[in-house]
Design a protein around this motif. Sequence first.
Motif, short mmCIF file in Angstrom:
data_model
loop_
_atom_site.label_atom_id
_atom_site.label_comp_id
_atom_site.label_asym_id
_atom_site.label_seq_id
_atom_site.Cartn_x
_atom_site.Cartn_y
_atom_site.Cartn_z
N ALA A 214 0.86 -1.18 0.00
CA ALA A 214 0.00 0.00 0.00
C ALA A 214 0.90 1.23 0.00
O ALA A 214 2.10 1.14 0.24
CB ALA A 214 -0.93 -0.01 1.20
N ALA A 215 0.30 2.39 -0.25
CA ALA A 215 1.09 3.62 -0.38
C ALA A 215 0.91 4.50 0.85
O ALA A 215 0.85 5.73 0.75
CB ALA A 215 0.66 4.36 -1.64
N GLY A 250 -0.39 -0.08 -8.21
CA GLY A 250 -1.30 -0.18 -9.35
C GLY A 250 -1.87 -1.55 -9.56
O GLY A 250 -2.71 -1.74 -10.47
N CYS A 251 -1.45 -2.54 -8.75
CA CYS A 251 -2.03 -3.88 -8.82
C CYS A 251 -2.86 -4.21 -7.59
O CYS A 251 -3.37 -5.32 -7.47
CB CYS A 251 -0.93 -4.93 -9.03
SG CYS A 251 -0.14 -4.83 -10.65
N GLN A 252 -3.00 -3.24 -6.68
CA GLN A 252 -3.99 -3.36 -5.61
C GLN A 252 -5.34 -2.87 -6.15
O GLN A 252 -6.35 -3.51 -5.97
CB GLN A 252 -3.59 -2.50 -4.41
CG GLN A 252 -2.56 -3.13 -3.50
CD GLN A 252 -3.20 -3.68 -2.24
OE1 GLN A 252 -4.31 -3.32 -1.87
NE2 GLN A 252 -2.48 -4.58 -1.58
N MET A 253 -5.30 -1.73 -6.80
CA MET A 253 -6.43 -1.21 -7.58
C MET A 253 -5.81 -0.46 -8.75
O MET A 253 -4.61 -0.17 -8.75
CB MET A 253 -7.33 -0.30 -6.74
CG MET A 253 -7.98 -0.99 -5.54
SD MET A 253 -9.18 0.06 -4.65
CE MET A 253 -10.65 -0.24 -5.65
N ARG A 254 -6.61 -0.15 -9.74
CA ARG A 254 -6.06 0.40 -10.98
C ARG A 254 -5.76 1.88 -10.87
O ARG A 254 -6.48 2.65 -10.21
CB ARG A 254 -7.03 0.15 -12.15
CG ARG A 254 -7.15 -1.30 -12.55
CD ARG A 254 -8.14 -1.49 -13.68
NE ARG A 254 -7.67 -0.87 -14.92
CZ ARG A 254 -8.42 -0.71 -16.00
NH1 ARG A 254 -9.68 -1.12 -15.98
NH2 ARG A 254 -7.91 -0.16 -17.09
N GLN A 313 -8.97 -12.04 0.88
CA GLN A 313 -8.80 -10.60 0.82
C GLN A 313 -7.35 -10.25 1.12
O GLN A 313 -6.76 -10.73 2.09
CB GLN A 313 -9.73 -9.91 1.84
CG GLN A 313 -9.90 -8.42 1.61
CD GLN A 313 -10.73 -8.11 0.36
OE1 GLN A 313 -11.53 -8.94 -0.07
NE2 GLN A 313 -10.55 -6.93 -0.22
N ARG A 314 -6.78 -9.39 0.29
CA ARG A 314 -5.40 -8.96 0.47
C ARG A 314 -5.37 -7.45 0.29
O ARG A 314 -5.17 -6.94 -0.78
CB ARG A 314 -4.49 -9.66 -0.54
CG ARG A 314 -3.01 -9.48 -0.27
CD ARG A 314 -2.17 -10.31 -1.25
NE ARG A 314 -0.77 -10.18 -0.95
CZ ARG A 314 0.01 -9.20 -1.42
NH1 ARG A 314 -0.50 -8.29 -2.24
NH2 ARG A 314 1.29 -9.14 -1.09
N GLY A 315 -5.63 -6.75 1.39
CA GLY A 315 -5.74 -5.30 1.29
C GLY A 315 -7.06 -4.90 0.68
O GLY A 315 -8.13 -5.37 1.08
N LEU A 316 -7.01 -4.07 -0.35
CA LEU A 316 -8.23 -3.51 -0.94
C LEU A 316 -8.93 -4.47 -1.88
O LEU A 316 -10.12 -4.31 -2.18
CB LEU A 316 -7.89 -2.22 -1.69
CG LEU A 316 -7.28 -1.09 -0.83
CD1 LEU A 316 -6.80 0.04 -1.71
CD2 LEU A 316 -8.32 -0.58 0.17
N GLN A 321 -7.35 -11.38 -7.76
CA GLN A 321 -7.41 -10.15 -8.55
C GLN A 321 -6.01 -9.58 -8.76
O GLN A 321 -5.65 -9.15 -9.87
CB GLN A 321 -8.28 -9.10 -7.85
CG GLN A 321 -9.77 -9.36 -7.95
CD GLN A 321 -10.56 -8.31 -7.19
OE1 GLN A 321 -10.42 -8.16 -5.98
NE2 GLN A 321 -11.39 -7.57 -7.91
N GLN A 322 -5.21 -9.61 -7.72
CA GLN A 322 -3.87 -9.05 -7.80
C GLN A 322 -2.94 -9.93 -8.64
O GLN A 322 -2.09 -9.41 -9.37
CB GLN A 322 -3.32 -8.83 -6.39
CG GLN A 322 -4.05 -7.71 -5.66
CD GLN A 322 -3.70 -7.61 -4.19
OE1 GLN A 322 -2.58 -7.87 -3.79
NE2 GLN A 322 -4.67 -7.23 -3.37
N VAL A 323 -3.09 -11.24 -8.55
CA VAL A 323 -2.27 -12.14 -9.37
C VAL A 323 -2.49 -11.84 -10.85
O VAL A 323 -1.52 -11.72 -11.63
CB VAL A 323 -2.58 -13.61 -9.05
CG1 VAL A 323 -2.13 -14.53 -10.18
CG2 VAL A 323 -1.90 -14.03 -7.75
#
Length: 373
Positions: A214-215, A250-254, A313-316, A321-323
Amino acid sequence: FKSVTVRCRLENRGAGLPQSLIVKKTREDRVGYFPNSQATPNAAHELFNDWAAARFLNGLGHDPPLSPRFYAGDREHGLIVLEDLGNGEGPNTVDALQGHDPQLAEQTLVEHAALLGQLHAATMGRYEEYRQIRLGLGPAPHPLKLYHDPWSEARLSHIPTSEVDEAITSYREVFAALGLRPQPGVEDETPHVTPVVEPDPGPFLAYCKGDQNAAGDYLRRHTKPRLFDFDAGGFRHALIEGMPGRMTWGCQMRIPARVQSDMEKAYQAALSRGYAEVADDRVFYRGLIEAGGRWNFLHLIHRVPAALSGDYQRGLTTLRQQVVAWLEAFADLSEERQRLQALGKSAREAVKRLRELWPPEVCSLPYYPAFYF
């Protein structure tokens, strides 16, 4: 959490001391609290990383320093005392991304990426200084198997051929589990990626923060952007964390492609102050694709098997989804730059198969709320 973090207000402060301080202490209830152990990463190793980073970065002469100011540490009790950066002026990057102001989110992302470039540029060529500080606190853990540690330190030594061969075997086994074969040429590209990223990145060797899931490690204090939390820090190939818009945040959400591009340019400009040649796109993107190839190997070997076993679930968003996002990000980079094309085309085929195996909602990644269209 990796440590207990407490904000302490000073009632009888001496000259030069602030109104409050941050105290971090290792959590002794975490499995593996052995400060002298070289086995697996543990709470003590993480605290020593944070401690070493603060001392090292405080000594670079930046004003303000690139980490919180270091005041004191006690190895026996496993604690350090650092500058209190407060809650920041305005939202940090995570908050901006989850807000409703796309311009603010973009500005924050670009500034955050540039600050990472500044960190890397300022520390290039200073490995020995950091090493002496870190080893003076306690031993570092032994490295994990090749391509199993997202934030592996550069080994600065030869990696045995047997380890590379084992990584290639694991890579092939993942494709076999998907009912696929990697593209011809993977065996040639893997020995190219490994030596220029993992053992010795050459001029790209820099101090990196690590842990970019995360940022949330950035805020503004007295109008200046600052970084904090360095417990996964160490010297490694700078570009492993030099493309967060593509490969981590950018791979947690777009993040929109235009914003990713602006982040990359800001990072490249900042990095060039420590490594002038990187201002040349040919040098920069060669390093980027090689670091991307390393990420691709790690994701396929380390993450895909877990995602095939189940989702969580992995964060957001979720692991699956992240893979899909990770593999697609590298496939896009490879295609864009026409490099490491066997690995890139193989990643594209893996994504195609995962989309056949998993439901559509698992194979799509939403935009951060700030960028909803």
